[in-house]
Design a protein around this motif. Structure first.
Motif, PDB file in Angstrom:
ATOM      1  N   ALA A  46       0.845  -1.191   0.000  1.00 15.45           N
ATOM      2  CA  ALA A  46       0.000   0.000   0.000  1.00 15.45           C
ATOM      3  C   ALA A  46       0.883   1.245   0.000  1.00 15.45           C
ATOM      4  O   ALA A  46       2.051   1.217   0.401  1.00 15.45           O
ATOM      5  CB  ALA A  46      -0.913  -0.003   1.216  1.00 15.45           C
ATOM      6  N   THR A  47       0.315   2.357  -0.431  1.00 17.02           N
ATOM      7  CA  THR A  47       1.098   3.591  -0.521  1.00 17.02           C
ATOM      8  C   THR A  47       1.501   4.120   0.848  1.00 17.02           C
ATOM      9  O   THR A  47       2.534   4.767   0.984  1.00 17.02           O
ATOM     10  CB  THR A  47       0.314   4.677  -1.270  1.00 17.02           C
ATOM     11  N   ASP A  48       0.692   3.860   1.875  1.00 17.73           N
ATOM     12  CA  ASP A  48       1.009   4.378   3.210  1.00 17.73           C
ATOM     13  C   ASP A  48       1.688   3.335   4.100  1.00 17.73           C
ATOM     14  O   ASP A  48       1.870   3.561   5.282  1.00 17.73           O
ATOM     15  CB  ASP A  48      -0.255   4.891   3.892  1.00 17.73           C
ATOM     16  N   GLU A  49       2.062   2.194   3.544  1.00 19.25           N
ATOM     17  CA  GLU A  49       2.697   1.133   4.325  1.00 19.25           C
ATOM     18  C   GLU A  49       4.193   1.398   4.459  1.00 19.25           C
ATOM     19  O   GLU A  49       4.875   1.708   3.490  1.00 19.25           O
ATOM     20  CB  GLU A  49       2.472  -0.215   3.639  1.00 19.25           C
ATOM     21  N   GLU A  50       4.697   1.270   5.688  1.00  8.87           N
ATOM     22  CA  GLU A  50       6.122   1.469   5.942  1.00  8.87           C
ATOM     23  C   GLU A  50       6.774   0.128   6.246  1.00  8.87           C
ATOM     24  O   GLU A  50       6.201  -0.720   6.904  1.00  8.87           O
ATOM     25  CB  GLU A  50       6.325   2.410   7.132  1.00  8.87           C
ATOM     26  N   ARG A  51       7.978  -0.040   5.781  1.00  6.84           N
ATOM     27  CA  ARG A  51       8.734  -1.258   6.080  1.00  6.84           C
ATOM     28  C   ARG A  51       9.481  -1.051   7.397  1.00  6.84           C
ATOM     29  O   ARG A  51      10.187  -0.055   7.563  1.00  6.84           O
ATOM     30  CB  ARG A  51       9.709  -1.566   4.968  1.00  6.84           C
ATOM     31  N   PRO A  52       9.349  -2.001   8.347  1.00 13.35           N
ATOM     32  CA  PRO A  52      10.052  -1.843   9.627  1.00 13.35           C
ATOM     33  C   PRO A  52      11.561  -2.004   9.449  1.00 13.35           C
ATOM     34  O   PRO A  52      12.035  -2.731   8.576  1.00 13.35           O
ATOM     35  CB  PRO A  52       9.472  -2.955  10.495  1.00 13.35           C
ATOM     36  N   SER A  53      12.303  -1.328  10.293  1.00 12.10           N
ATOM     37  CA  SER A  53      13.755  -1.435  10.232  1.00 12.10           C
ATOM     38  C   SER A  53      14.199  -2.790  10.765  1.00 12.10           C
ATOM     39  O   SER A  53      13.425  -3.524  11.378  1.00 12.10           O
ATOM     40  CB  SER A  53      14.391  -0.317  11.067  1.00 12.10           C
ATOM     41  N   TRP A  54      15.468  -3.126  10.530  1.00 11.76           N
ATOM     42  CA  TRP A  54      15.964  -4.432  10.980  1.00 11.76           C
ATOM     43  C   TRP A  54      15.949  -4.522  12.496  1.00 11.76           C
ATOM     44  O   TRP A  54      15.728  -5.592  13.060  1.00 11.76           O
ATOM     45  CB  TRP A  54      17.358  -4.705  10.416  1.00 11.76           C
ATOM     46  N   SER A  55      16.172  -3.407  13.193  1.00  9.81           N
ATOM     47  CA  SER A  55      16.144  -3.447  14.660  1.00  9.81           C
ATOM     48  C   SER A  55      14.725  -3.693  15.175  1.00  9.81           C
ATOM     49  O   SER A  55      14.537  -4.411  16.157  1.00  9.81           O
ATOM     50  CB  SER A  55      16.713  -2.154  15.241  1.00  9.81           C
ATOM     51  N   GLN A  56      13.728  -3.123  14.497  1.00 10.05           N
ATOM     52  CA  GLN A  56      12.338  -3.371  14.884  1.00 10.05           C
ATOM     53  C   GLN A  56      11.958  -4.825  14.614  1.00 10.05           C
ATOM     54  O   GLN A  56      11.276  -5.457  15.418  1.00 10.05           O
ATOM     55  CB  GLN A  56      11.408  -2.430  14.119  1.00 10.05           C
ATOM     56  N   GLN A  57      12.407  -5.376  13.498  1.00 13.27           N
ATOM     57  CA  GLN A  57      12.138  -6.782  13.200  1.00 13.27           C
ATOM     58  C   GLN A  57      12.809  -7.686  14.216  1.00 13.27           C
ATOM     59  O   GLN A  57      12.227  -8.693  14.659  1.00 13.27           O
ATOM     60  CB  GLN A  57      12.629  -7.123  11.797  1.00 13.27           C
ATOM     61  N   LEU A  58      14.039  -7.350  14.628  1.00 11.10           N
ATOM     62  CA  LEU A  58      14.754  -8.137  15.632  1.00 11.10           C
ATOM     63  C   LEU A  58      14.031  -8.076  16.970  1.00 11.10           C
ATOM     64  O   LEU A  58      13.857  -9.102  17.645  1.00 11.10           O
ATOM     65  CB  LEU A  58      16.185  -7.630  15.766  1.00 11.10           C
ATOM     66  N   ALA A  59      13.576  -6.876  17.357  1.00 13.71           N
ATOM     67  CA  ALA A  59      12.848  -6.736  18.616  1.00 13.71           C
ATOM     68  C   ALA A  59      11.534  -7.518  18.579  1.00 13.71           C
ATOM     69  O   ALA A  59      11.176  -8.172  19.567  1.00 13.71           O
ATOM     70  CB  ALA A  59      12.584  -5.258  18.897  1.00 13.71           C
ATOM     71  N   ASN A  60      10.836  -7.478  17.457  1.00  9.01           N
ATOM     72  CA  ASN A  60       9.591  -8.242  17.342  1.00  9.01           C
ATOM     73  C   ASN A  60       9.857  -9.736  17.411  1.00  9.01           C
ATOM     74  O   ASN A  60       9.105 -10.482  18.054  1.00  9.01           O
ATOM     75  CB  ASN A  60       8.889  -7.908  16.026  1.00  9.01           C
ATOM     76  N   GLY A  61      10.922 -10.186  16.780  1.00 14.40           N
ATOM     77  CA  GLY A  61      11.258 -11.604  16.810  1.00 14.40           C
ATOM     78  C   GLY A  61      11.628 -12.076  18.201  1.00 14.40           C
ATOM     79  O   GLY A  61      11.168 -13.127  18.662  1.00 14.40           O
ATOM     80  N   LEU A  62      12.456 -11.309  18.885  1.00 13.79           N
ATOM     81  CA  LEU A  62      12.848 -11.687  20.246  1.00 13.79           C
ATOM     82  C   LEU A  62      11.670 -11.606  21.207  1.00 13.79           C
ATOM     83  O   LEU A  62      11.540 -12.438  22.109  1.00 13.79           O
ATOM     84  CB  LEU A  62      13.996 -10.794  20.732  1.00 13.79           C
ATOM     85  N   GLY A  63      10.816 -10.614  21.025  1.00 15.12           N
ATOM     86  CA  GLY A  63       9.622 -10.506  21.871  1.00 15.12           C
ATOM     87  C   GLY A  63       8.694 -11.697  21.684  1.00 15.12           C
ATOM     88  O   GLY A  63       8.166 -12.246  22.654  1.00 15.12           O
ATOM     89  N   GLY A  64       8.504 -12.105  20.432  1.00 12.67           N
ATOM     90  CA  GLY A  64       7.672 -13.270  20.161  1.00 12.67           C
ATOM     91  C   GLY A  64       8.278 -14.546  20.707  1.00 12.67           C
ATOM     92  O   GLY A  64       7.573 -15.415  21.234  1.00 12.67           O
ATOM     93  N   LEU A  65       9.600 -14.668  20.586  1.00 14.00           N
ATOM     94  CA  LEU A  65      10.291 -15.838  21.116  1.00 14.00           C
ATOM     95  C   LEU A  65      10.155 -15.921  22.633  1.00 14.00           C
ATOM     96  O   LEU A  65       9.889 -16.997  23.193  1.00 14.00           O
ATOM     97  CB  LEU A  65      11.767 -15.790  20.718  1.00 14.00           C
ATOM     98  N   MET A  66      10.294 -14.791  23.313  1.00 13.49           N
ATOM     99  CA  MET A  66      10.154 -14.776  24.773  1.00 13.49           C
ATOM    100  C   MET A  66       8.718 -15.103  25.185  1.00 13.49           C
ATOM    101  O   MET A  66       8.503 -15.809  26.173  1.00 13.49           O
ATOM    102  CB  MET A  66      10.569 -13.405  25.330  1.00 13.49           C
ATOM    103  N   LEU A  67       7.750 -14.604  24.423  1.00 12.44           N
ATOM    104  CA  LEU A  67       6.352 -14.904  24.733  1.00 12.44           C
ATOM    105  C   LEU A  67       6.071 -16.400  24.607  1.00 12.44           C
ATOM    106  O   LEU A  67       5.419 -16.997  25.465  1.00 12.44           O
ATOM    107  CB  LEU A  67       5.431 -14.113  23.796  1.00 12.44           C
TER     108      LEU A  67
END
Length: 56
Positions: free
Chosen positions: A18-39
């Protein structure tokens, strides 16, 4: 009616962004991955503790 971009090469997937969609940075992707792993880890430990607590 067919979409010509998809029918050109059926093996290739196209990403529709989409035109208003932003791609997350690698640090945000890493934080999301680690957060999901901890959950998942905490959920697994809680389930194991509940099973051990309820076992005779």
């Amino acid at each position: 009616m067919a979409h010509p971009g998809i029918e050109d090469d059926p093996r290739r997937l196209r990403d529709i962004v989409a035109t208003d969609e932003e791609r997350p940075s690698w640090s945000q992707q890493l934080a999301n991955g680690l957060g999901g792993l901890m959950l998942l880890l905490v959920t697994g430990v809680v389930i194991v503790l509940l099973v051990l607590w309820r076992s005779p």
